[in-house]
Design a protein around this motif. Sequence first.
Motif, PDB file in Angstrom:
ATOM      1  N   ILE A  52       0.849  -1.192   0.000  1.00 42.02           N
ATOM      2  CA  ILE A  52       0.000   0.000   0.000  1.00 42.02           C
ATOM      3  C   ILE A  52       0.883   1.240   0.000  1.00 42.02           C
ATOM      4  O   ILE A  52       1.869   1.310   0.734  1.00 42.02           O
ATOM      5  CB  ILE A  52      -0.917   0.018   1.240  1.00 42.02           C
ATOM      6  CG1 ILE A  52      -1.796  -1.245   1.288  1.00 42.02           C
ATOM      7  CG2 ILE A  52      -1.796   1.270   1.255  1.00 42.02           C
ATOM      8  CD1 ILE A  52      -2.530  -1.434   2.601  1.00 42.02           C
ATOM      9  N   THR A  53       0.529   2.228  -0.827  1.00 42.34           N
ATOM     10  CA  THR A  53       1.178   3.535  -0.738  1.00 42.34           C
ATOM     11  C   THR A  53       0.221   4.520  -0.102  1.00 42.34           C
ATOM     12  O   THR A  53      -1.001   4.404  -0.242  1.00 42.34           O
ATOM     13  CB  THR A  53       1.613   4.059  -2.123  1.00 42.34           C
ATOM     14  OG1 THR A  53       0.456   4.302  -2.927  1.00 42.34           O
ATOM     15  CG2 THR A  53       2.531   3.069  -2.824  1.00 42.34           C
ATOM     16  N   SER A  54       0.774   5.502   0.598  1.00 46.88           N
ATOM     17  CA  SER A  54      -0.075   6.430   1.345  1.00 46.88           C
ATOM     18  C   SER A  54       0.630   7.771   1.499  1.00 46.88           C
ATOM     19  O   SER A  54       1.855   7.853   1.484  1.00 46.88           O
ATOM     20  CB  SER A  54      -0.388   5.845   2.722  1.00 46.88           C
ATOM     21  OG  SER A  54      -1.249   6.684   3.464  1.00 46.88           O
ATOM     22  N   SER A  68      -3.145  13.884   3.754  1.00 46.07           N
ATOM     23  CA  SER A  68      -2.778  13.602   5.144  1.00 46.07           C
ATOM     24  C   SER A  68      -2.297  12.173   5.331  1.00 46.07           C
ATOM     25  O   SER A  68      -1.668  11.853   6.340  1.00 46.07           O
ATOM     26  CB  SER A  68      -3.981  13.842   6.063  1.00 46.07           C
ATOM     27  OG  SER A  68      -5.015  12.909   5.768  1.00 46.07           O
ATOM     28  N   GLY A  69      -2.639  11.279   4.392  1.00 48.48           N
ATOM     29  CA  GLY A  69      -2.313   9.868   4.550  1.00 48.48           C
ATOM     30  C   GLY A  69      -3.334   9.093   5.373  1.00 48.48           C
ATOM     31  O   GLY A  69      -3.189   7.884   5.560  1.00 48.48           O
ATOM     32  N   LYS A  70      -4.400   9.761   5.842  1.00 48.86           N
ATOM     33  CA  LYS A  70      -5.355   9.078   6.733  1.00 48.86           C
ATOM     34  C   LYS A  70      -6.034   7.895   6.051  1.00 48.86           C
ATOM     35  O   LYS A  70      -6.222   6.843   6.665  1.00 48.86           O
ATOM     36  CB  LYS A  70      -6.406  10.067   7.235  1.00 48.86           C
ATOM     37  CG  LYS A  70      -5.876  11.077   8.230  1.00 48.86           C
ATOM     38  CD  LYS A  70      -6.983  12.022   8.692  1.00 48.86           C
ATOM     39  CE  LYS A  70      -6.468  13.025   9.713  1.00 48.86           C
ATOM     40  NZ  LYS A  70      -7.540  13.962  10.159  1.00 48.86           N
ATOM     41  N   GLY A  95      -9.395  15.494   6.085  1.00 51.22           N
ATOM     42  CA  GLY A  95     -10.535  15.208   6.949  1.00 51.22           C
ATOM     43  C   GLY A  95     -10.621  13.747   7.349  1.00 51.22           C
ATOM     44  O   GLY A  95      -9.788  12.924   6.977  1.00 51.22           O
ATOM     45  N   ASP A  96     -11.664  13.417   8.115  1.00 51.22           N
ATOM     46  CA  ASP A  96     -11.837  12.061   8.624  1.00 51.22           C
ATOM     47  C   ASP A  96     -12.901  11.271   7.883  1.00 51.22           C
ATOM     48  O   ASP A  96     -13.118  10.097   8.184  1.00 51.22           O
ATOM     49  CB  ASP A  96     -12.210  12.106  10.115  1.00 51.22           C
ATOM     50  CG  ASP A  96     -11.093  12.669  10.971  1.00 51.22           C
ATOM     51  OD1 ASP A  96      -9.919  12.356  10.689  1.00 51.22           O
ATOM     52  OD2 ASP A  96     -11.392  13.427  11.909  1.00 51.22           O
ATOM     53  N   ARG A  97     -13.588  11.906   6.903  1.00 52.01           N
ATOM     54  CA  ARG A  97     -14.655  11.222   6.185  1.00 52.01           C
ATOM     55  C   ARG A  97     -14.374  11.264   4.690  1.00 52.01           C
ATOM     56  O   ARG A  97     -13.619  12.104   4.199  1.00 52.01           O
ATOM     57  CB  ARG A  97     -16.012  11.851   6.516  1.00 52.01           C
ATOM     58  CG  ARG A  97     -16.368  11.742   7.999  1.00 52.01           C
ATOM     59  CD  ARG A  97     -17.739  12.305   8.298  1.00 52.01           C
ATOM     60  NE  ARG A  97     -18.824  11.485   7.779  1.00 52.01           N
ATOM     61  CZ  ARG A  97     -19.262  10.376   8.347  1.00 52.01           C
ATOM     62  NH1 ARG A  97     -18.707   9.917   9.452  1.00 52.01           N
ATOM     63  NH2 ARG A  97     -20.273   9.704   7.813  1.00 52.01           N
ATOM     64  N   ASP A 132     -16.793   7.301   7.506  1.00 54.70           N
ATOM     65  CA  ASP A 132     -15.481   7.550   8.095  1.00 54.70           C
ATOM     66  C   ASP A 132     -14.426   6.851   7.247  1.00 54.70           C
ATOM     67  O   ASP A 132     -14.679   5.777   6.691  1.00 54.70           O
ATOM     68  CB  ASP A 132     -15.422   6.991   9.524  1.00 54.70           C
ATOM     69  CG  ASP A 132     -16.320   7.741  10.482  1.00 54.70           C
ATOM     70  OD1 ASP A 132     -16.251   8.975  10.516  1.00 54.70           O
ATOM     71  OD2 ASP A 132     -17.101   7.066  11.189  1.00 54.70           O
ATOM     72  N   LYS A 133     -13.245   7.435   7.186  1.00 48.89           N
ATOM     73  CA  LYS A 133     -12.184   6.814   6.399  1.00 48.89           C
ATOM     74  C   LYS A 133     -11.836   5.421   6.921  1.00 48.89           C
ATOM     75  O   LYS A 133     -11.467   4.535   6.145  1.00 48.89           O
ATOM     76  CB  LYS A 133     -10.956   7.723   6.362  1.00 48.89           C
ATOM     77  CG  LYS A 133     -11.178   8.960   5.493  1.00 48.89           C
ATOM     78  CD  LYS A 133      -9.954   9.848   5.392  1.00 48.89           C
ATOM     79  CE  LYS A 133     -10.226  11.013   4.442  1.00 48.89           C
ATOM     80  NZ  LYS A 133      -9.079  11.943   4.333  1.00 48.89           N
ATOM     81  N   ALA A 134     -11.979   5.220   8.228  1.00 54.04           N
ATOM     82  CA  ALA A 134     -11.734   3.886   8.784  1.00 54.04           C
ATOM     83  C   ALA A 134     -12.750   2.880   8.255  1.00 54.04           C
ATOM     84  O   ALA A 134     -12.411   1.720   7.993  1.00 54.04           O
ATOM     85  CB  ALA A 134     -11.782   3.935  10.305  1.00 54.04           C
TER      86      ALA A 134
END
Length: 409
Positions: free
Chosen positions: A200-202, A220-222, A370-372, A390-392
């Motif tokens: 994975i690249t980030s 951000s890489g999140k 952001g987180d989403r 959410d990104k998670a």
Amino acid sequence: MLDGKRIVLIISGGIAAYKALDLIRRLRERGARVLPVMTKGAQNFITPLAVGALAAEKVFTDLFDREAEHDVGHIRLARDNDLIIVAPATADLMAKMAHGIADDLATAVLLATDKPVLVAPAMNPKMWSHPATRRNLKTLQNDGLHFIGPDQGEMAEKGEAGVGRMSEPAAVAEAASALLSGSKPGGAGGKPLAGRHIVITSGPTHEPIDPVRYIANRSSGKQGHAIAAAAAAAGARVTLVSGPVTIPDPPGTEVIHVESAREMLQAVKTALPADVAIMAAAVADWRSENDASQKIKKDGSGAPPALCLVENPDILATIGHHDSLRPMLLIGFAAETQNLIENAQSKLQRKRADWIVANDVSPNTGVMGGDRNTVRIVSKSGVEDWPELDKAEVALRLVNRIADFLNAD
């Protein structure tokens, strides 16, 4: 994703205890039943009334509760569940867990359980980096406990910053979902990606102009880091090639830190072969042809210095067209501000990818940093629309989709 699961949530005494309220909500949204256990310290930050109202359950606080302990309630809490989450986990509680101390309800439950335990540490950066905490962390990891975080950021103490913030509730909830995804087929020990290698690249890349300036993207890489964490939780061997970011390395992954696009491409080539490659990094398209060895100064003319740009290597296309290095599943990202689907479909074809994760990164979306995220999965078979998540949770859905693909008959 957590339908019908019973989760014991142990809340210990730190300022991050307020995040437990949001975590309860997110776990229940996913279908879990949450049984809260609060230490005395936790009750100094949030009340059992608030916790109980959100959980819609009795809040357990006392090891010697006459009503709960008439049938050895702490043993029932320890055993009659699918997962125990400790969030936040203070340095003190981690020390007690590592040394088998059971002097209150929370530690008694943890010592008596035979269920998986997910720990979300939260403490001052100096406490997190202290040798005693590092020893306790290693002991608990060797004992088979699972960890998420801590994250980097500002602390409650004025002027303090560093690694020590409790991971966000959405990320903890998704980590819980990943741990309890043992019903999915194809993985040893309930891990759907066990035995698989994923590269994975980030994050962004930084392309130097001179020693103090560079060209970069607003990443951000999140999202990439969340995918790496979810893949590792699903049992994969994860190699994460990360550009310059300010977030911590995901647990359970091998991380290669790079700066430029050329360094990232070389690191990806070195990490391959793999079963899956996910190119989530926001790689700068161009770089300065000749970066200056000294800081470029104004010359008083009012005219900017000439900056000659050349195109960076295209990592996704390079791997897509490489017969020996190309994995069985190659996934790219398309961050666009216009013509989202058309551009993603063009990238899919030109770069020989299998899937493109397309998202609108226009300034009003707040996706960058952001987180989403709101994504669409573009493949030869069509376009799959996902809701804003959410990104998670985007990461978990993508990992589950990958597992289904790899484990299909």
